[in-house]
Design a protein around this motif. Structure first.
Motif, PDB file in Angstrom:
ATOM      1  N   SER A   1      48.359  -7.655  25.695  1.00 25.38           N
ATOM      2  CA  SER A   1      47.796  -7.121  26.991  1.00 25.38           C
ATOM      3  C   SER A   1      46.541  -7.930  27.810  1.00 25.38           C
ATOM      4  CB  SER A   1      46.735  -5.472  26.197  1.00 25.38           C
ATOM      5  OG  SER A   1      46.632  -5.113  27.864  1.00 25.38           O
TER       6      SER A   1
ATOM      7  N   SER B   1      42.307   4.111  28.998  1.00 21.98           N
ATOM      8  CA  SER B   1      43.503   3.417  29.068  1.00 21.98           C
ATOM      9  C   SER B   1      44.554   5.018  28.697  1.00 21.98           C
ATOM     10  CB  SER B   1      43.008   3.298  27.421  1.00 21.98           C
ATOM     11  OG  SER B   1      42.977   1.508  27.247  1.00 21.98           O
TER      12      SER B   1
ATOM     13  N   HIS C   1      45.967   2.045  20.857  1.00 24.60           N
ATOM     14  CA  HIS C   1      45.928   2.936  22.730  1.00 24.60           C
ATOM     15  C   HIS C   1      45.098   2.413  23.445  1.00 24.60           C
ATOM     16  CE1 HIS C   1      42.732   5.207  20.474  1.00 24.60           C
ATOM     17  NE2 HIS C   1      42.595   5.742  21.184  1.00 24.60           N
ATOM     18  N   VAL C   2      43.864   2.076  23.391  1.00 23.95           N
ATOM     19  CA  VAL C   2      42.916   1.175  23.794  1.00 23.95           C
ATOM     20  C   VAL C   2      42.957   0.044  24.806  1.00 23.95           C
ATOM     21  CG1 VAL C   2      40.991   2.523  23.377  1.00 23.95           C
ATOM     22  CG2 VAL C   2      41.360   0.512  22.604  1.00 23.95           C
ATOM     23  N   THR C   3      44.455  -0.670  24.028  1.00 26.18           N
ATOM     24  CA  THR C   3      45.262  -1.407  24.331  1.00 26.18           C
ATOM     25  C   THR C   3      44.646  -2.215  25.971  1.00 26.18           C
ATOM     26  OG1 THR C   3      46.853  -1.655  23.933  1.00 26.18           O
ATOM     27  CG2 THR C   3      45.746  -2.840  22.519  1.00 26.18           C
ATOM     28  N   PRO C   4      45.661  -1.081  26.999  1.00 23.65           N
ATOM     29  CA  PRO C   4      45.569  -1.081  28.411  1.00 23.65           C
ATOM     30  C   PRO C   4      44.797  -1.860  29.077  1.00 23.65           C
ATOM     31  CG  PRO C   4      46.926   0.004  27.199  1.00 23.65           C
ATOM     32  CD  PRO C   4      46.258   0.284  26.552  1.00 23.65           C
ATOM     33  N   ALA C   5      43.345  -0.713  28.624  1.00 35.65           N
ATOM     34  CA  ALA C   5      42.001  -1.070  29.273  1.00 35.65           C
ATOM     35  C   ALA C   5      41.264  -2.130  29.256  1.00 35.65           C
ATOM     36  CB  ALA C   5      41.555   0.198  28.921  1.00 35.65           C
TER      37      ALA C   5
END
Length: 408
Positions: free
Chosen positions: A19, A67, A349-353
């Motif tokens: 990411s 995210s 699941h927080v890798t996008p943000a």
């Protein structure tokens, strides 16, 4: 061949690293993404693929909310959509103490704008017919939590990063980070040296040893976490919520026609990453019978787990922090060196943000407000032994507490 120069070298091609590499490349940076193995093949691939909005801290919850929006918009941002089921999540309290925690969690989540509500056991069983909740003290539902195939997210970011010009080098091990006059000058590998003014250490459990070589102690503990995947079970619908049972520190989600289930060990199995420089330790996973014993505590809630065949056991090495939330910071005293660790078994699941925010910090030079609470300075004044004990306790009591303040 490796490029001789880059703007940023990202070490570790799991969820965080892919990411970060994508978001940097999308900003026009010359990025080299390194992994000693295949990208996305280690702990990220062993995850449950559960995205939950309510974290034990306010800072973590705000990051998770950012995210969640990013996950649902991945198609727009990357040109590649992630397949997911936004069926929500159910949390079950079987004791009065856990019912109190759950009540506080509902109030806390609502304050932050999460669609979280108490739920009658009968309604929970209607939403997830594979549940039995006759003895539940309290039940909650988070309406928009989601679940996905864990390997899909890193691979999506990997492809999107490559499409934007990032150079991905798999099977390349980092030998050290070159620092001169308090600033990063490059990264040494077993395939050559890359000159770069910035490096991001996002190598999972191996981030701490890399930082230690630079004289920075990261307050995280690497532990084993494992789960099982059952054979297909009649009546399991992929579009049903995932479930967590608080007192048992256990969870389950519909997966590939059956269930994926795991439980946090009350005596965590610590892993020394320095002893396994090539990757996940051999023999890390328990045998299926051991996992069945661990999950026996929730077969009254999920009866199918008592009889379903086991198709697969997965084990990874997440990193726990003393306060149960992420460590995302520039390494003190080293310009251009950043670390991402302390995933606390809820990192994927927080890798996008995290990727978007850290890329912004590196490119623009200012730490985003959402990342402020994850700095290393919050651990100042505590001994290494105290921090390690607190980190291991976070694993052993994963669903037992809510650290965020709740207004009365």
């Amino acid at each position: 061949m490796l490029p001789q120069r880059a703007d940023v070298v990202v070490v570790g091609a799991g969820g965080f690293g892919t990411s970060i590499a994508f978001h940097l490349a999308a900003r026009g940076a010359a990025v080299v993404l390194l992994d000693r193995s295949r990208a996305g093949s280690e702990t990220s691939a062993m995850a449950a693929g559960i995205a939950m909005q309510v974290h034990p801290t306010e800072a973590g919850t705000r990051l998770a909310l950012a995210s969640l929006s990013a996950v649902t918009e991945l198609g727009e941002r990357t040109g590649r959509a992630l397949a997911y089921q936004q069926a929500g999540s159910i949390k079950v309290a079987r004791t009065a103490e856990h019912a109190r925690i759950l009540h506080d969690e509902i109030a806390f989540g609502r304050r932050l704008g999460v669609a979280i509500d108490p739920l009658e056991p009968a309604e929970a069983m209607r939403l997830a017919p594979w549940l039995r909740l006759d003895g539940a003290a309290a039940v909650s539902i988070v309406r928009h939590d989601l679940q996905f195939e864990p390997t899909d997210l890193p691979q999506l970011y990997l492809a999107a990063a490559r499409a934007r010009g990032a150079h991905v080098a798999e099977g390349v091990a980092v030998t050290g980070v070159d620092v001169a006059d308090g600033a990063v000058r490059g990264v040494g590998t077993d395939a050559g040296v890359i000159r770069a003014p910035a490096v991001v250490l996002a190598a999972g459990a191996w981030t701490a040893p890399l930082a230690a070589a630079l004289g920075v102690a990261l307050p995280v503990a690497a532990v084993r976490h494992e789960l099982l995947v059952t054979e297909p079970i009649a009546g399991i619908d992929e579009a049903t919520p995932h479930v967590r049972v608080m007192d048992a520190n256990a969870y389950a989600r519909p997966y590939r026609g059956g269930l994926m289930a795991g439980a946090y060990e009350t005596t965590p199995v610590a892993v020394d990453p320095a002893a396994s420089p090539a990757g996940l330790p051999a023999g890390l996973a328990s045998d299926p019978a051991t996992l069945r014993e661990r999950l026996a505590a929730i077969t009254d809630v999920i009866p199918a787990l008592a009889t379903a065949g086991v198709a697969e056991v997965r084990a990874g090495v997440p990193t726990m922090s003393p306060d149960g939330t992420f460590v995302i910071d520039r390494l003190p005293g080293i310009e251009g060196a950043y670390a991402v660790t302390g995933d606390n078994v809820m990192g994927l699941h927080v890798t996008p943000a995290v990727g978007a925010l850290l890329a912004g910090w590196i490119a623009e030079g200012e730490r985003p407000a959402l990342l402020q609470p994850f700095g290393l300075d919050r651990f100042a004044g505590r001994s290494a032994a105290e921090l390690r004990a607190a980190a291991l306790a976070q694993y052993a009591t994963k669903y037992q507490h809510l650290d965020a303040p709740v207004p009365s």
